[in-house]
Design a protein around this motif. Structure first.
Motif, PDB file in Angstrom:
ATOM      1  N   PHE A  12      15.567  37.891  17.628  1.00 53.66           N
ATOM      2  CA  PHE A  12      14.451  38.835  17.524  1.00 53.66           C
ATOM      3  C   PHE A  12      14.229  39.664  16.411  1.00 53.66           C
ATOM      4  O   PHE A  12      13.136  39.768  15.700  1.00 53.66           O
ATOM      5  N   LYS A  13      15.471  40.031  15.801  1.00 54.24           N
ATOM      6  CA  LYS A  13      15.340  40.430  14.211  1.00 54.24           C
ATOM      7  C   LYS A  13      14.929  39.452  13.391  1.00 54.24           C
ATOM      8  O   LYS A  13      13.923  40.149  12.488  1.00 54.24           O
ATOM      9  N   LYS A  14      14.994  38.318  13.453  1.00 53.04           N
ATOM     10  CA  LYS A  14      14.449  37.512  12.540  1.00 53.04           C
ATOM     11  C   LYS A  14      13.144  37.320  12.579  1.00 53.04           C
ATOM     12  O   LYS A  14      12.225  37.127  11.823  1.00 53.04           O
ATOM     13  N   LEU A  15      12.552  37.277  13.988  1.00 49.37           N
ATOM     14  CA  LEU A  15      11.177  37.166  14.267  1.00 49.37           C
ATOM     15  C   LEU A  15      10.097  38.384  13.898  1.00 49.37           C
ATOM     16  O   LEU A  15       9.240  38.306  13.437  1.00 49.37           O
ATOM     17  N   LYS A  16      11.125  39.545  13.755  1.00 49.54           N
ATOM     18  CA  LYS A  16      10.339  40.695  13.599  1.00 49.54           C
ATOM     19  C   LYS A  16      10.188  40.680  12.007  1.00 49.54           C
ATOM     20  O   LYS A  16       9.274  41.213  11.533  1.00 49.54           O
ATOM     21  N   LYS A  17      11.444  40.207  11.258  1.00 46.43           N
ATOM     22  CA  LYS A  17      11.395  40.166   9.791  1.00 46.43           C
ATOM     23  C   LYS A  17      10.229  39.385   9.425  1.00 46.43           C
ATOM     24  O   LYS A  17       9.379  39.417   8.371  1.00 46.43           O
ATOM     25  N   GLN A  18      10.154  38.132  10.164  1.00 45.78           N
ATOM     26  CA  GLN A  18       9.104  37.253   9.713  1.00 45.78           C
ATOM     27  C   GLN A  18       7.533  37.774  10.040  1.00 45.78           C
ATOM     28  O   GLN A  18       6.828  37.291   9.025  1.00 45.78           O
ATOM     29  N   LYS A  19       7.355  38.445  11.172  1.00 48.78           N
ATOM     30  CA  LYS A  19       6.004  39.189  11.317  1.00 48.78           C
ATOM     31  C   LYS A  19       5.601  40.045  10.388  1.00 48.78           C
ATOM     32  O   LYS A  19       4.529  40.270   9.714  1.00 48.78           O
ATOM     33  N   GLN A  20       6.730  40.765  10.028  1.00 43.91           N
ATOM     34  CA  GLN A  20       6.431  41.831   8.773  1.00 43.91           C
ATOM     35  C   GLN A  20       6.015  41.282   7.543  1.00 43.91           C
ATOM     36  O   GLN A  20       5.150  41.580   6.848  1.00 43.91           O
ATOM     37  N   LYS A  21       6.863  40.064   7.219  1.00 43.05           N
ATOM     38  CA  LYS A  21       6.330  39.409   5.969  1.00 43.05           C
ATOM     39  C   LYS A  21       5.037  39.145   6.108  1.00 43.05           C
ATOM     40  O   LYS A  21       4.268  38.892   5.001  1.00 43.05           O
ATOM     41  N   ARG A  22       4.697  38.494   7.215  1.00 40.26           N
ATOM     42  CA  ARG A  22       3.213  37.924   7.233  1.00 40.26           C
ATOM     43  C   ARG A  22       2.109  39.148   7.191  1.00 40.26           C
ATOM     44  O   ARG A  22       1.312  38.940   6.350  1.00 40.26           O
ATOM     45  N   MET A  23       2.442  40.168   7.825  1.00 43.02           N
ATOM     46  CA  MET A  23       1.560  41.436   7.691  1.00 43.02           C
ATOM     47  C   MET A  23       1.691  41.760   6.262  1.00 43.02           C
ATOM     48  O   MET A  23       0.603  41.970   5.542  1.00 43.02           O
ATOM     49  N   ASP A  24       2.648  41.899   5.507  1.00 45.37           N
ATOM     50  CA  ASP A  24       2.652  42.241   4.051  1.00 45.37           C
ATOM     51  C   ASP A  24       1.874  41.331   3.324  1.00 45.37           C
ATOM     52  O   ASP A  24       1.095  41.895   2.210  1.00 45.37           O
ATOM     53  N   GLU A  25       2.030  40.146   3.578  1.00 45.82           N
ATOM     54  CA  GLU A  25       1.211  39.195   2.618  1.00 45.82           C
ATOM     55  C   GLU A  25      -0.309  39.239   2.887  1.00 45.82           C
ATOM     56  O   GLU A  25      -1.030  39.147   1.976  1.00 45.82           O
ATOM     57  N   ASN A  26      -0.603  39.412   4.140  1.00 47.10           N
ATOM     58  CA  ASN A  26      -2.040  39.521   4.456  1.00 47.10           C
ATOM     59  C   ASN A  26      -2.638  40.913   3.944  1.00 47.10           C
ATOM     60  O   ASN A  26      -3.630  40.799   3.469  1.00 47.10           O
ATOM     61  N   PHE A  27      -1.639  41.843   3.981  1.00 44.37           N
ATOM     62  CA  PHE A  27      -2.144  43.182   3.491  1.00 44.37           C
ATOM     63  C   PHE A  27      -2.384  43.082   2.022  1.00 44.37           C
ATOM     64  O   PHE A  27      -3.237  43.713   1.672  1.00 44.37           O
ATOM     65  N   ALA A  28      -1.462  42.305   1.074  1.00 48.51           N
ATOM     66  CA  ALA A  28      -1.481  42.321  -0.015  1.00 48.51           C
ATOM     67  C   ALA A  28      -2.794  41.630  -0.721  1.00 48.51           C
ATOM     68  O   ALA A  28      -3.696  42.113  -1.432  1.00 48.51           O
ATOM     69  N   ASP A  29      -3.264  40.636   0.188  1.00 55.53           N
ATOM     70  CA  ASP A  29      -4.181  39.653  -0.439  1.00 55.53           C
ATOM     71  C   ASP A  29      -5.442  40.438   0.317  1.00 55.53           C
ATOM     72  O   ASP A  29      -6.668  40.489  -0.447  1.00 55.53           O
ATOM     73  N   LEU A  30      -5.595  41.155   1.353  1.00 54.11           N
ATOM     74  CA  LEU A  30      -6.637  41.970   1.682  1.00 54.11           C
ATOM     75  C   LEU A  30      -6.913  43.236   0.808  1.00 54.11           C
ATOM     76  O   LEU A  30      -7.998  43.610   0.537  1.00 54.11           O
ATOM     77  N   TYR A  31      -5.926  43.914   0.336  1.00 53.58           N
ATOM     78  CA  TYR A  31      -5.928  45.131  -0.645  1.00 53.58           C
ATOM     79  C   TYR A  31      -6.797  44.696  -1.870  1.00 53.58           C
ATOM     80  O   TYR A  31      -7.716  45.169  -2.581  1.00 53.58           O
ATOM     81  N   ASP A  32      -6.327  43.377  -2.367  1.00 55.38           N
ATOM     82  CA  ASP A  32      -6.811  42.824  -3.507  1.00 55.38           C
ATOM     83  C   ASP A  32      -8.343  42.472  -3.525  1.00 55.38           C
ATOM     84  O   ASP A  32      -9.165  42.764  -4.138  1.00 55.38           O
ATOM     85  N   TRP A  33      -8.510  41.885  -2.424  1.00 53.57           N
ATOM     86  CA  TRP A  33      -9.836  41.301  -1.668  1.00 53.57           C
ATOM     87  C   TRP A  33     -10.710  42.581  -1.732  1.00 53.57           C
ATOM     88  O   TRP A  33     -12.069  42.700  -2.164  1.00 53.57           O
ATOM     89  N   MET A  34     -10.373  43.811  -1.190  1.00 51.61           N
ATOM     90  CA  MET A  34     -11.164  44.970  -0.799  1.00 51.61           C
ATOM     91  C   MET A  34     -11.673  45.445  -2.189  1.00 51.61           C
ATOM     92  O   MET A  34     -12.889  45.724  -2.146  1.00 51.61           O
ATOM     93  N   PHE A  35     -10.831  45.624  -3.111  1.00 47.37           N
ATOM     94  CA  PHE A  35     -11.068  46.225  -4.361  1.00 47.37           C
ATOM     95  C   PHE A  35     -11.909  45.457  -5.237  1.00 47.37           C
ATOM     96  O   PHE A  35     -12.540  46.097  -6.147  1.00 47.37           O
TER      97      PHE A  35
END
Length: 222
Positions: A12-35
């Motif tokens: 469960f902790k591993k899945l949570k960590k993986q999901k957080q990593k995916r969210m962070d990657e999507n957020f980083a791409d989105l942040y750059d895209w928005m600006f």
């Protein structure tokens, strides 16, 4: 049985960590895209109008150049808070024109960012990766643990600041630059905020979304 349960918890902790990593990657791409969208695709007349309004809010002349710090504040206000002549925000327009190219996670993050606004908080403790904050009009033991994203604010414990925070995945982030209120103007700034807070939650939230950037008038000069 205990071994199986321990294995499940670890997974469960591993899945949570993986999901957080995916969210962070999507957020980083989105942040750059928005600006990138703001810089290259947003209507030029709207940006000129927005910059004029931004200077007006800070009692600056149209001929006054924005320094790097103010320009950073302007860009984030322009994207998240500024209302165009047709009554939309640039983030709304960005989503409308790009949503067919976005992942489901990006759309989810955009929904979170749309309701985000500058909020007054007191800095309680500064840790290596996180900052403990207290909402200004709540009990001190009501704390927010937030990690700055890209911009590490120049703050100290006890400061009153206005910050945009958003929960990305399982972690709360401080998005963009913070407004650090100069202690000399703290009473004046607090009185102005308290007046709106007494009008009720919705009015207060709407005020912060539309006029929170005005608190830059009380910004501490470093």
């Amino acid at each position: 049985m205990k071994g199986k349960r321990a294995e499940f918890l670890i997974d469960f902790k591993k899945l949570k960590k993986q999901k957080q990593k995916r969210m962070d990657e999507n957020f980083a791409d989105l942040y750059d895209w928005m600006f990138t969208y703001v810089q290259k695709e947003a209507n030029l007349r709207e940006k000129v109008r927005a910059k004029h309004l931004f200077r007006h809010k800070l009692d600056l002349n149209d001929t006054d150049e924005l320094d790097a710090g103010l320009h950073l504040h302007f860009e984030h206000w322009l994207l998240f808070d500024y209302v165009t002549v047709v009554g939309s925000r640039l983030l709304d327009l960005f989503v409308r024109t790009k949503q067919d190219k976005m992942s489901k996670t990006m759309l989810e993050i955009c929904g979170i960012l749309m309701v985000m606004h500058l909020e007054p908080v007191r800095v309680n403790k500064i840790e290596e990766n996180h900052i403990l904050l207290s909402p200004f009009f709540k009990e001190k033991n009501s704390q927010i643990k937030a990690e700055p994203y890209l911009f590490r604010p120049d703050i100290k414990e006890g400061d009153l600041i206005l910050a945009r925070t958003a929960t990305i995945g399982f972690e709360k982030r401080i998005i963009g630059p913070c407004i650090v209120i100069d202690q000399r103007f703290e009473k004046e700034a607090a009185a102005r905020l308290e007046e709106k807070y007494k009008e009720g939650h919705e009015e207060y939230r709407r005020y912060l979304k539309e006029y929170g950037i005005d608190m830059l008038k009380y910004q501490k000069v470093r």
